[in-house]
Motif scaffolding. Structure first.
Motif, short mmCIF file in Angstrom:
data_model
loop_
_atom_site.label_atom_id
_atom_site.label_comp_id
_atom_site.label_asym_id
_atom_site.label_seq_id
_atom_site.Cartn_x
_atom_site.Cartn_y
_atom_site.Cartn_z
N UNK A 110 88.64 51.68 98.73
CA UNK A 110 88.01 50.66 97.90
C UNK A 110 86.62 50.37 98.45
N UNK A 111 85.75 49.80 97.62
CA UNK A 111 84.44 49.36 98.06
C UNK A 111 84.53 47.89 98.49
N UNK A 164 73.09 55.77 102.66
CA UNK A 164 74.09 56.69 103.20
C UNK A 164 73.40 57.67 104.15
N UNK A 165 73.91 57.75 105.37
CA UNK A 165 73.34 58.67 106.35
C UNK A 165 72.19 58.10 107.14
N UNK A 180 78.04 53.79 102.53
CA UNK A 180 78.99 54.90 102.57
C UNK A 180 78.93 55.72 101.29
N UNK A 181 79.39 56.92 101.39
CA UNK A 181 79.46 57.80 100.22
C UNK A 181 80.61 57.34 99.33
N UNK A 192 80.72 49.14 101.93
CA UNK A 192 81.38 50.25 102.59
C UNK A 192 82.68 50.62 101.87
N UNK A 193 83.12 51.82 102.14
CA UNK A 193 84.39 52.30 101.58
C UNK A 193 85.46 52.12 102.64
N UNK A 194 86.46 51.32 102.36
CA UNK A 194 87.57 51.09 103.27
C UNK A 194 88.89 51.39 102.55
N UNK A 195 89.87 51.84 103.33
CA UNK A 195 91.17 52.21 102.76
C UNK A 195 92.16 51.07 102.93
#
Length: 474
Positions: free
Chosen positions: A470-471, A439-440, A404-405, A461-464
């Motif tokens: 957060x990573x 990414x992508x 993820x970005x 991944x980036x999760x909320x």
């Protein structure tokens, strides 16, 4: 002298004599100041993503910079074959900058009244140049270039004028191959070291510099032609350059020049608009004082400043790219030389004007010391978050990939992280593991791993969580 019991006399050592010299104050205080303001970034310094190859001594990863930017000295530095920890490199870089500031200040004010006091103030004002703080995050790469600049400033205090000017030629060629506007710091040094000021001497000085700069450009272009087959510097695609090839295209790049100057003034004032006008007003007043009291000195300093700005103008209009604020590091140095010299001249005469300018200079130096300290604290969240992630990565045996970005993470935004590679390199620094950025990429596997037939990686991944990204590993 110290008397011994048997009547013998122990003379003070050379080291004691040096430490007691009145002009050691700028050197020692500059070194202490740089350590103090750099404290938040000393133990685990922030590193820009394209500075990591220098930390790892990975010449292959830096090779493209020779063609894109002509950074041949930096490339040779990448070939050194040994690596040193980031904290040590950052410490050395900052100490070199403090030495340059101190040597420059001593050269500029060694023949004036209250020279130690004003030289210390000037050194501190040069030390806190916002452009210097910005460029310091490429400390691994720029160590050799800054070492040459500090060396040239130190030599200006001990060698003859003729020798110093002669050294400008090879020094300009080498520092140009480190960073494009570094040679302008050599010009500032040569100007401050000139004591027998005359129009003839100024023309000679500027002629030597122009010759040296042209020679540096020709050396870079010739190296690129012989090795890359390109006579010149091939600007990287990501810069979206719009080269000026005729009057129409040159004039079309004027907005880029305006934006470059605006960004420099804004960043040099910490994005506080009234401070921009304060700096410009103080510069105007200082120029007026020097023109009235020491007109030839004013001509020298403004000639150097104009030379630097002219080179920026030519580069922006010809190449068609924005000059970043860090490229204007020379402009702040000339500004500091002008305002501190004006403060010293006015203080000699006493009166309200002298107190006003002196207090203004002290206000800038003091407030910018604090602002620089605070600037270095903005990287803490990114550093601590990636350190915590590195512990998890270290304990994971499976292949991993960044999926993820990460540029929208709060810690990444506050640290002005510029590329997803920053996380990959950071984890390599902390764990020794090379984690690709995917990414992508289509599918669950990175092409690098899928091509080897390896297992699909564990993804970063980036999760909320509770509304905060957060990573995480999945």
């Amino acid at each position: 002298m110290t008397h011994l019991a048997d009547g013998a006399v122990l003379r003070p050592s050379i080291a004691q004599g040096i430490l007691r010299h009145p002009m050691m104050a700028p050197v020692l205080l500059s070194m202490l100041a740089i350590l103090a303001i750099s404290a938040p970034n000393l133990l685990d310094p922030m590193i820009r993503f394209d500075d990591y190859p220098a930390l790892f001594a990975d010449a292959g990863a830096y090779w493209h910079k020779t063609k894109d930017e002509g950074r041949w000295l930096n490339y040779l530095w990448h070939l050194r074959g040994i690596t040193t920890p980031a904290w040590l490199n950052f410490l050395l870089y900052q100490l070199l900058w403090s030495l340059f500031a101190a040597f420059l200040a001593i050269a500029a004010l060694r023949d004036v009244a209250n020279r130690a006091w004003f030289a210390t103030v000037l050194a501190l004002l040069v030390l806190v140049a916002p452009s210097a703080t910005m460029i310091s995050l490429w400390f691994n790469t720029l160590l050799p270039g800054l070492a040459l600049i500090a060396l040239y400033a130190g030599l200006g205090l001990v060698v003859s004028r003729r020798t110093h000017l002669a050294l400008m030629v090879p020094m300009t060629v080498l520092t140009f191959m480190a960073y494009t506007t570094y040679p302008l710091l050599l010009l500032a040094t040569a100007i401050t070291c000139s004591k027998e000021r005359s129009l003839r001497d100024l023309i000679t000085l500027l002629s030597v510099f122009c010759f040296s700069f042209v020679l540096a450009v020709l050396c870079v272009y010739s190296l690129n032609l012989s090795i890359h087959g390109v006579f010149g510097v091939q600007v990287a695609d990501w810069r979206n350059a719009t080269p000026g090839t005729d009057w129409t295209s040159l004039l079309g790049n004027l907005p880029l020049l305006s934006e470059s100057l605006r960004d420099f003034l804004s960043r040099s004032s910490f994005d506080f608009s009234p401070m921009i006008w304060f700096h410009l007003t103080l510069l105007t007043l200082a120029t007026g004082v020097l023109l009235r009291r020491v007109p030839m000195e004013a001509l020298y300093l403004h000639a150097g400043l104009a030379m630097g700005l002219a080179l920026i103008v030519v580069q922006v209009l010809k190449v068609g790219v924005i000059a970043p604020p860090r490229a204007f590091i020379f402009a702040w140095v000339f500004y500091a030389l002008l305002v501190v010299r004006a403060a010293q001249l006015l203080t000699d005469k006493g009166g309200l004007a002298g107190r006003f300018v002196r207090n203004a200079v002290l206000l800038i130096a003091g407030s910018y010391l604090l602002q620089t300290f605070m600037q270095y604290t903005t990287y803490r969240d990114w550093q601590s978050e990636t350190r915590a992630l590195a512990e998890t990565v270290q304990a994971t045996e499976a292949p991993m990939a960044i999926a993820d970005d990460i540029l929208d993470l709060p810690s990444a935004r506050s640290a002005f992280v510029q590329n997803n590679l920053a996380l990959s390199f950071r984890l390599q620094q902390l764990t020794g593991k090379i984690i690709p950025v995917c990414v992508g990429a289509s599918g669950p596997c990175c092409p690098e791993i899928a091509a080897t037939g390896g297992r699909c990686p564990t993804l970063l991944r980036v999760r909320t969580h509770d509304g905060v990204p957060h990573i995480v590993l999945e």
